[in-house]
Design a protein around this motif. Structure first.
Motif, PDB file in Angstrom:
ATOM      1  N   TYR A   1      -0.182   6.699  69.513  1.00 60.86           N
ATOM      2  CA  TYR A   1       0.300   5.335  69.264  1.00 60.86           C
ATOM      3  C   TYR A   1       0.005   4.426  70.454  1.00 60.86           C
ATOM      4  O   TYR A   1      -0.310   3.254  70.282  1.00 60.86           O
ATOM      5  CB  TYR A   1       1.785   5.329  68.932  1.00 60.86           C
ATOM      6  CG  TYR A   1       2.097   5.752  67.513  1.00 60.86           C
ATOM      7  CD1 TYR A   1       1.225   5.513  66.474  1.00 60.86           C
ATOM      8  CD2 TYR A   1       3.282   6.408  67.211  1.00 60.86           C
ATOM      9  CE1 TYR A   1       1.501   5.898  65.180  1.00 60.86           C
ATOM     10  CE2 TYR A   1       3.580   6.793  65.919  1.00 60.86           C
ATOM     11  CZ  TYR A   1       2.683   6.538  64.907  1.00 60.86           C
ATOM     12  OH  TYR A   1       2.960   6.917  63.629  1.00 60.86           O
TER      13      TYR A   1
ATOM     14  N   GLN B   1      -3.637   9.180  61.403  1.00 61.58           N
ATOM     15  CA  GLN B   1      -3.069   9.976  60.309  1.00 61.58           C
ATOM     16  C   GLN B   1      -2.245  11.135  60.861  1.00 61.58           C
ATOM     17  O   GLN B   1      -1.165  11.444  60.347  1.00 61.58           O
ATOM     18  CB  GLN B   1      -4.167  10.493  59.393  1.00 61.58           C
ATOM     19  CG  GLN B   1      -4.798   9.430  58.523  1.00 61.58           C
ATOM     20  CD  GLN B   1      -5.957   9.973  57.701  1.00 61.58           C
ATOM     21  OE1 GLN B   1      -6.401  11.098  57.892  1.00 61.58           O
ATOM     22  NE2 GLN B   1      -6.445   9.149  56.779  1.00 61.58           N
TER      23      GLN B   1
ATOM     24  N   ASN C   1       1.001   9.660  62.182  1.00 62.78           N
ATOM     25  CA  ASN C   1       1.904   9.286  61.090  1.00 62.78           C
ATOM     26  C   ASN C   1       2.544  10.513  60.447  1.00 62.78           C
ATOM     27  O   ASN C   1       3.714  10.474  60.049  1.00 62.78           O
ATOM     28  CB  ASN C   1       1.162   8.466  60.045  1.00 62.78           C
ATOM     29  CG  ASN C   1       0.830   7.079  60.551  1.00 62.78           C
ATOM     30  OD1 ASN C   1       1.451   6.584  61.480  1.00 62.78           O
ATOM     31  ND2 ASN C   1      -0.177   6.461  59.954  1.00 62.78           N
TER      32      ASN C   1
END
Length: 129
Positions: free
Chosen positions: A51, A65, A68
């Motif tokens: 992030y 991905q 997340n």
């Protein structure tokens, strides 16, 4: 104890063995929990790193991905944390996990579903000739 003596020749030995067996089971469960928590911590650090790179524009879509997916695992853990503060938590949490498994919903984080020993960095030693 009297009834127990009539069924076994060495009741104290049987009690000691069963006590030792329970200690071993508890120790194995604690080691498995330790591995799962270590794996979860490592995945969370990787997620935060991804992030941070994403905010700088340096992360790929695949990295995002993965981050997340880990974020969803954290939310699953927080969802189970709600049941931890309820009364009779040692009964309700396994019951909720079992019912969710019967329905086909996975509410446990991925590291608790199949805990593995945490990855350690291997340092290659130079060969001595």
């Amino acid at each position: 104890m009297r009834i127990y003596r009539s069924f076994h020749r060495a009741p104290l030995r049987v009690l000691m063995i069963s006590r030792r067996r329970q200690k071993l089971k508890l120790r194995r469960a604690m080691v498995t929990l330790k591995w799962a928590l270590a794996q979860e911590r490592q995945e969370t650090r990787e997620m935060l790193d991804i992030y941070k790179r994403y905010t700088k524009g340096q992360a790929s879509k695949q990295d995002l991905q993965v981050a997340n997916k880990q974020f969803i695992d954290i939310l699953k853990g927080l969802g189970l944390g709600v049941f931890a503060v309820l009364p009779f938590a040692p009964i309700t949490i396994p019951l909720v996990v079992k019912i969710a498994h019967m329905v086909g919903v996975d509410i446990l984080p991925s590291s608790f579903s199949n805990p593995k020993p945490p990855k350690t960095k291997v340092v290659d030693k130079p060969k001595e000739d």
